[in-house]
Design an enzyme around this catalytic site. Structure first.
Site, PDB file in Angstrom:
ATOM      1  N   LYS A  72       0.947  -1.347  -0.168  1.00  0.00           N
ATOM      2  CA  LYS A  72      -0.136   0.007   0.095  1.00  0.00           C
ATOM      3  C   LYS A  72       0.888   1.458   0.014  1.00  0.00           C
ATOM      4  CE  LYS A  72      -3.776   2.194   2.583  1.00  0.00           C
ATOM      5  NZ  LYS A  72      -4.663   1.790   3.953  1.00  0.00           N
ATOM      6  N   SER A 129      -9.782   2.008   3.215  1.00  0.00           N
ATOM      7  CA  SER A 129      -8.908   2.627   2.234  1.00  0.00           C
ATOM      8  C   SER A 129      -7.931   1.922   1.387  1.00  0.00           C
ATOM      9  CB  SER A 129      -7.885   3.849   2.986  1.00  0.00           C
ATOM     10  OG  SER A 129      -7.394   3.060   4.083  1.00  0.00           O
ATOM     11  N   SER A 142      -9.773  -0.469   7.462  1.00  0.00           N
ATOM     12  CA  SER A 142      -9.223  -0.314   6.031  1.00  0.00           C
ATOM     13  C   SER A 142      -8.675  -1.638   5.476  1.00  0.00           C
ATOM     14  CB  SER A 142      -8.242   0.966   5.816  1.00  0.00           C
ATOM     15  OG  SER A 142      -9.059   1.930   5.776  1.00  0.00           O
TER      16      SER A 142
END
Ligand code: GLN
Length: 494
Positions: A76, A151, A175
């Site tokens: 990420k 997210s 997330s």
């Protein structure tokens, strides 16, 4: 082949594929999916292939290989990588190249994993749909008109799209678990402090945690094993031995385990029937595996979202004050025409106005307000008190049961654009996930079926602090008894 890290390890051990061949396959798959899915913010073919070639050379020379040798892993874009940009999907950091690796990235490299690229996310990890990215939305591989969750939307979508077997996400309020649920994959948020946050760009420091995403529990366990453990560079890191997460997963036995079904929260308005049904069916599966199911409640569930949305923005407003255009981040080029404020303050204001997106600005304003003189007692301090009550609910519950079972999200993936203009509706997506962050406990999202339109639904298990092994055992047993984690999206679905 790109579905399973364990399979990729076997292929190399048996001489059926090289790390370079595997990395090439992953890179080709990414190239093919990127125009529709947009899971990645950065991929560098050369860098990835060079890392894979090093693994092959080590193997050829008979060297000792790490536990993820030659396995492609996506990271990420909130985790620092010295050889790739780290943008947090924000214009503010679009040119940021960190001089160092995050602790977890360092561990990936030491385990001989091949870091394939950086994944798209909501800006600074604030959001639940990956629509708040400065680099375009990520789409759900099961239906490209739908959001992938957020997210860590890119991190879940890149696995679901079949481009890499493993990815790292972060979870401040859901997330990892929420996008994993919406993309039909498995995701685990570890105990607060279990995994190093060194080099993780901070959103809300008392809640943030890094964790693994993969199709199945054994792969999740493998990645967790690699990243978990003490790091003296993170002052919240726990200096405790870690379990051997992969051990015993094949023969996990749930006989006598007590699982608390979060019945009341599941029956509330706004929870989709498919989610309710999947949770009840999962309870039956656990019962058939020998667990005892008891109904239980976390009484302050109604306060989770309001508490989280005071604490997280408060911490964010403080963490994000460093992006001022002078020390860090985007710097406004034009500061003319504002003589009253002077050049320095004008630089701060314009850089922040230009660099941050709307949701980040909203959080900074909410957080600054909640912390401000005269309001802090009413909001921030009050939220901290409620957080203690929420933690107390978990302590009480875990005095009675070994695990908690409930939904991850109120609904399956919703259409792109549906909630972008309605922050409250977006925040309500976090109804079942923020509790684990507020209490610091570990939790896992497990695929639990498809709804009538073919979208994934999931269930969540939560455990007492440091009981990741219990989550993995129960998850592995569930996946032995079900095939939800083996379902795959058809590539061209719309
Ligand atoms: N959806 C939550 C938020 O917007 C959670 C985000 C996260 O876990 N990073 O804050």
């Amino acid at each position: 082949m790109l579905d399973s890290a364990l399979e990729i390890l076997r292929l190399q051990n048996d001489g059926e594929a090289t790390a370079v061949e595997i990395a090439s396959a992953a890179l080709d798959a990414i190239e093919a999916s990127q125009p529709t899915i947009n899971a990645f913010t950065h991929v560098d073919r050369e860098v990835a292939l060079a890392a894979a070639a090093v693994v092959d050379a080590k193997r050829a020379a008979g060297g000792k290989l790490g536990p993820l040798a030659g396995v492609p892993v996506a990271v990420k874009d909130v985790l620092c990588t010295h050889d790739m940009p780290t943008t947090c999907s924000s214009k503010m950091l679009k040119d940021f190249r960190p001089p160092y690796d995050a602790g977890v990235v360092e561990r990936l490299r030491n385990s001989d994993a091949v870091i394939i690229g950086k994944t798209n996310m909501d800006e600074f990890a604030m959001g639940a749909s990956t629509e708040n990215s400065a680099f375009g939305v990520t789409r759900n591989p099961w239906n490209t008109d739908r959001i992938p969750g957020g997210s860590s939307g890119g991190a879940a979508a890149c696995v679901a799209a079949g481009t890499v077997p493993l990815s790292l996400g972060t979870d401040t309020g859901g997330s990892i678990r929420q996008p994993a649920a919406m993309c039909g994959v498995t995701g685990l948020k570890p105990t607060y402090g279990r995994v190093s946050r060194y080099g993780l760009i901070a959103f809300a420091s008392s809640l943030d945690q890094v964790g693994p995403i993969a199709w199945s529990v054994p792969d999740v366990a493998l990645l967790l094993q690699t990243i978990a453990g003490f790091d003296r560079r993170d002052s919240t890191s726990l200096n405790l031995n870690i379990s051997r997460y992969s051990d015993g997963l094949e023969s996990a036995d749930l006989t006598g385990m007590r699982i608390g079904l979060l019945r009341e929260s599941m029956d509330r308005d706004g929870v989709d029937e498919s989610v309710r049904q999947a949770t009840l069916t999962a309870a039956d599966v656990f019962r058939s595996l020998g667990a005892e199911i008891v109904e239980i409640d976390l009484p302050h569930n109604d306060y989770w979202v309001p508490t989280y949305y005071v604490i997280a923005p408060s911490e964010a407003s403080s963490n994000l004050s460093r992006y001022d255009g002078a020390h860090y981040g985007h710097r406004a080029s034009d500061i003319s025409g504002d003589d009253e404020l002077g050049p320095l303050v004008t630089t701060y204001c314009r850089s922040r106005a230009e660099g941050f997106g709307d949701e980040v600005k909203r959080r900074i304003m909410v957080g600054t307000y909640a912390l401000s003189e005269g309001y802090a007692d009413q909001y921030y301090s009050q939220a901290l008190k409620v957080r203690r009550l929420i933690k107390g609910d978990y302590d009480t519950a875990f005095g009675q049961v070994d695990l908690l079972l409930g939904p991850v999200t109120p609904t399956p993936a919703f259409p792109l654009g549906e909630k972008v203009d309605d922050p409250i509706q977006m925040y309500l997506c976090d109804l079942f996930t923020v509790g684990a962050n507020l209490a610091g406990v570990p939790a896992i999202s497990l695929p639990a079926g498809l709804d009538a339109s073919g979208l994934p639904v999931a269930v969540q298990l939560q455990a007492p602090v440091l009981e990741e092994s219990r989550l993995l055992m129960a998850g592995a047993a569930f996946q032995t008894a079900t095939d939800h984690h083996q379902r795959r999206p058809s590539a061209t679905r719309h």
